[in-house]
Write a protein that holds these residues in place. Structure first.
Motif, PDB file in Angstrom:
ATOM      1  N   ALA A  76      -9.017   1.474  -3.228  1.00  0.00           N
ATOM      2  CA  ALA A  76      -9.713   0.519  -2.368  1.00  0.00           C
ATOM      3  C   ALA A  76      -9.942   1.131  -1.001  1.00  0.00           C
ATOM      4  CB  ALA A  76      -8.902  -0.764  -2.237  1.00  0.00           C
ATOM      5  N   GLY A  77     -11.217   1.188  -0.591  1.00  0.00           N
ATOM      6  CA  GLY A  77     -11.515   1.762   0.713  1.00  0.00           C
ATOM      7  C   GLY A  77     -11.229   3.254   0.776  1.00  0.00           C
ATOM      8  N   SER A  78     -10.907   3.872  -0.392  1.00  0.00           N
ATOM      9  CA  SER A  78     -10.570   5.304  -0.465  1.00  0.00           C
ATOM     10  C   SER A  78      -9.463   5.685   0.511  1.00  0.00           C
ATOM     11  CB  SER A  78     -11.839   6.144  -0.214  1.00  0.00           C
ATOM     12  OG  SER A  78     -12.803   5.881  -1.190  1.00  0.00           O
ATOM     13  N   THR A  79      -8.529   4.787   0.725  1.00  0.00           N
ATOM     14  CA  THR A  79      -7.449   5.067   1.673  1.00  0.00           C
ATOM     15  C   THR A  79      -6.202   4.309   1.247  1.00  0.00           C
ATOM     16  OG1 THR A  79      -6.865   5.108   4.010  1.00  0.00           O
ATOM     17  CG2 THR A  79      -8.036   3.174   3.223  1.00  0.00           C
ATOM     18  N   THR A  80      -5.117   4.521   1.961  1.00  0.00           N
ATOM     19  CA  THR A  80      -3.879   3.816   1.657  1.00  0.00           C
ATOM     20  C   THR A  80      -3.923   2.415   2.258  1.00  0.00           C
ATOM     21  OG1 THR A  80      -2.858   4.744   3.630  1.00  0.00           O
ATOM     22  CG2 THR A  80      -2.540   5.930   1.563  1.00  0.00           C
ATOM     23  N   VAL A  81      -3.128   1.530   1.685  1.00  0.00           N
ATOM     24  CA  VAL A  81      -3.086   0.138   2.146  1.00  0.00           C
ATOM     25  C   VAL A  81      -2.414   0.074   3.511  1.00  0.00           C
ATOM     26  CG1 VAL A  81      -2.182  -2.167   1.647  1.00  0.00           C
ATOM     27  CG2 VAL A  81      -3.054  -0.721  -0.213  1.00  0.00           C
ATOM     28  N   LYS A  82      -3.054  -0.647   4.381  1.00  0.00           N
ATOM     29  CA  LYS A  82      -2.515  -0.810   5.726  1.00  0.00           C
ATOM     30  C   LYS A  82      -1.651  -2.061   5.791  1.00  0.00           C
ATOM     31  CE  LYS A  82      -6.431   1.398   8.096  1.00  0.00           C
ATOM     32  NZ  LYS A  82      -7.077   1.852   6.869  1.00  0.00           N
ATOM     33  N   GLY A  83      -0.820  -2.100   6.810  1.00  0.00           N
ATOM     34  CA  GLY A  83       0.008  -3.286   6.992  1.00  0.00           C
ATOM     35  C   GLY A  83      -0.825  -4.473   7.445  1.00  0.00           C
ATOM     36  N   LYS A 117      -1.900   3.856  -2.447  1.00  0.00           N
ATOM     37  CA  LYS A 117      -3.283   3.732  -2.894  1.00  0.00           C
ATOM     38  C   LYS A 117      -3.327   2.799  -4.093  1.00  0.00           C
ATOM     39  CE  LYS A 117      -5.366   8.008  -1.217  1.00  0.00           C
ATOM     40  NZ  LYS A 117      -6.224   9.174  -1.578  1.00  0.00           N
ATOM     41  N   VAL A 118      -4.158   1.766  -3.996  1.00  0.00           N
ATOM     42  CA  VAL A 118      -4.253   0.765  -5.063  1.00  0.00           C
ATOM     43  C   VAL A 118      -5.587   0.939  -5.778  1.00  0.00           C
ATOM     44  CG1 VAL A 118      -4.394  -1.695  -5.571  1.00  0.00           C
ATOM     45  CG2 VAL A 118      -2.718  -0.854  -3.906  1.00  0.00           C
TER      46      VAL A 118
END
Length: 568
Positions: free
Chosen positions: A217-224, A195-196
């Protein structure tokens, strides 16, 4: 003293204090937000013995949005001016003042100027503490952008006091990211699955410091990042004993691949190389290959090829079928299969614009309304034991034309006299045709005359009547047929003399001149242009402009005589 001192005429009341907002801002001691009302006052001595000194003080909570008030003892007619760091605030000449963003970190005071003839001097209050900013008013930053490796996130800082200096620190799962201190941040492979967020610090030297962090960002974890991937293709012939090869196509540079061959969509045990040799188990089965690509920082992607045709055994000799007949609704088409291996059995499927037609599985096909404007084709499937089942599809026909309806010319029966009823005989039409009719007066449509019968009115007198019949059926061209015209319609016969005399004496008289008597006020007018007879009532717009042929006691008497009401 030669004259008495002026008395103080004006005392300003104290404005009620508003409780300071609870805040968590880190504020230097010299600029802390006041939590209790401030009272700053100054009295400037006056050298003259003829005037009393002016005093003024400022009270209130020095926090943005709060209201300060001035308490002054000054001669009547004195003027007031609020000051920000000693400079006059335009328009701020009341005894109260609401603190605005421009006042944050400034010191406030009040200047009182007595009238020139009062003998008193202009006096300025002591300055307040610096105006504070409630941190509850700071809007947390937000992060905009797509939380995907390789994409850029941008911080929107929210609301801060004017003149605030902002700094940024991007964080990964709550820990600072080295050198990520600008208002935007480009996501890297190290952020995958994390999460950033961004922490914004705002400060005004000597006055205000506060830190606040965004949501992820986007209230979620960073996707690949998305791998550039291609659907694989299979090279080779799907036949027992033949070797097939997977062609992966174009992917992101540096991608590594793994393979899984499939039989009828299900994995084949140990078939995990780039090549695969078809076995007896694959006979009459479709083969495909799933390719999986992986690269650090990217989302793993799998792509599956199209299925091969069913793995062949012996090969049938085939021929492309042809279609015999005219593509028109209502007509029948026939299939000509051509030359195939002896002993082959056939099945048929007719297609409309390339899609199967439900239940159209015979060698012949009769076109329906659904085929109009569509191209037809035929798929013939040949089967023989020990051979690969093979299907061949014919070329498409031209777009199917509309069918042609047949219909009889209608006839009119009945007496052509006003008040009589005419009937249309429509004759024989193509089966299931829907018929409608429109009666015509001298070739022009008669409003609302659309039944199979029509009662002649006074408007038809002298006119020739005909009827137009329209036939409709799905998939067919609409057909219209119009009857011959009747002889000119005769007017209704006049009443017998005795009956007319009786009517004249009771409810109807012949008009003389332009007016009707008071006993028979309804005017009956018979136009010479062939339009309907009309009656006019005294309140009508045209009553005074018409010359009647007859006069009636009542409108019902006029209607009974064949007249209709005037529209105005």
């Amino acid at each position: 003293m030669t004259h008495s001192s002026p008395r103080l005429q004006h005392v300003l009341g104290t404005v009620a204090l508003v409780c300071a907002l609870a805040v968590s801002t880190v504020v230097p001691a010299q600029a802390a937000v006041s939590s209790a009302p401030l009272s700053a006052s100054t009295s400037t001595p006056v050298s003259s013995t003829t005037a009393e000194p002016v005093t003024v003080s400022v009270q209130g909570n020095t926090v943005l949005g709060q209201t300060l008030s001035a308490r002054a003892e000054a001669p009547s007619g004195s003027t007031y001016q609020w000051l920000r760091d000693g400079a006059a605030i335009s328009g701020a000449t009341s005894t109260s003042y609401r603190l605005v963003h421009a006042d944050v970190c400034k010191r406030m005071s009040m200047r009182v100027t007595p009238p020139a003839n009062s003998g008193a001097d202009t006096t300025t209050s002591a300055e307040t503490e610096r105006v504070g900013y409630p941190v509850s008013a700071v809007v947390a930053p937000t992060v905009y952008g797509t939380a995907t490796v390789g994409k850029t996130l941008t911080a929107r800082t929210g609301t801060w006091p004017s003149g605030t200096k902002l700094s940024y620190q991007w964080q990964r799962n709550g820990s600072n990211i080295a050198k990520a201190t600008s208002s935007s941040y480009n996501l890297t492979a190290a952020d995958l699955g994390k999460k950033v967020t961004v922490r914004v610090t705002g400060s005004i030297a000597g006055c205000f410091t506060h830190q606040v962090s965004s949501a992820a960002a986007g209230s979620t974890t960073v996707k690949g990042a998305a791998l550039a991937a291609a659907t694989p293709a299979i090279i080779g012939t799907a036949a027992v004993g033949k070797t097939l090869t997977a062609r992966v196509g174009s992917w992101t540079s540096g991608t590594s691949f793994s393979y899984q061959w499939l039989r009828n969509g299900k994995p084949i045990a140990k078939a995990t190389n780039r090549t695969y040799k078809a076995t007896a188990k694959d006979h009459n089965s479709s083969l495909s290959v799933k390719v999986t690509g992986k690269k650090s920082g990217y989302t793993t992607v799998s792509k599956t090829s199209s299925k091969t045709k069913k793995t062949a055994g012996a090969k049938l000799a085939t021929s492309t079928p042809t279609i015999v007949g005219t593509a028109m609704v209502g007509r029948t088409l026939n299939a000509r299969v051509g030359s195939w291996t002896s002993g082959t059995s056939f099945s048929y499927q007719w297609l409309r614009n390339g899609k199967p037609i439900t239940k159209a599985t015979k060698r012949t096909y009769t076109l329906t309304a659904n085929d109009r404007g569509k191209a037809l084709s035929l798929k013939v499937t040949g089967k023989k034991t020990g051979y690969t089942t093979t299907a061949k599809t014919s070329a498409k026909t031209k777009k199917a034309a509309a069918g042609t309806l047949s219909g009889a010319t209608p006839r009119i029966t009945g007496t052509t006299t006003v008040g009589k009823t005419l009937t249309v005989t429509r004759g024989t039409w193509t089966k299931s045709t829907t018929l409608s009719q429109q009666w015509l007066r001298n070739g022009k449509p008669i409003a609302k005359a659309t039944g199979t019968k029509y009662k002649l009115t006074s408007a038809d007198a002298g006119k020739r009547i005909s009827v137009r019949v329209a036939g409709k059926k799905g998939g067919y061209t609409t057909l219209t047929k119009t009857s011959a015209r009747t002889a000119a319609v005769k007017a209704a016969p006049k009443p017998k003399a005795a009956a007319k005399k009786k009517a004249t004496t009771s409810s109807r008289i012949t008009a003389s001149g332009k007016s009707c008597p008071a006993s028979h006020p309804i005017k009956g007018n018979r136009p010479t242009d062939g339009t309907d007879w009309k009656y006019h009532v005294p309140s009508g717009a045209f009553y005074s402009r018409t010359t009647p042929e007859e006069c009636f006691k009542t409108t019902s008497a006029a209607a009974a005589a064949g007249y209709r009401a005037s529209k105005r």
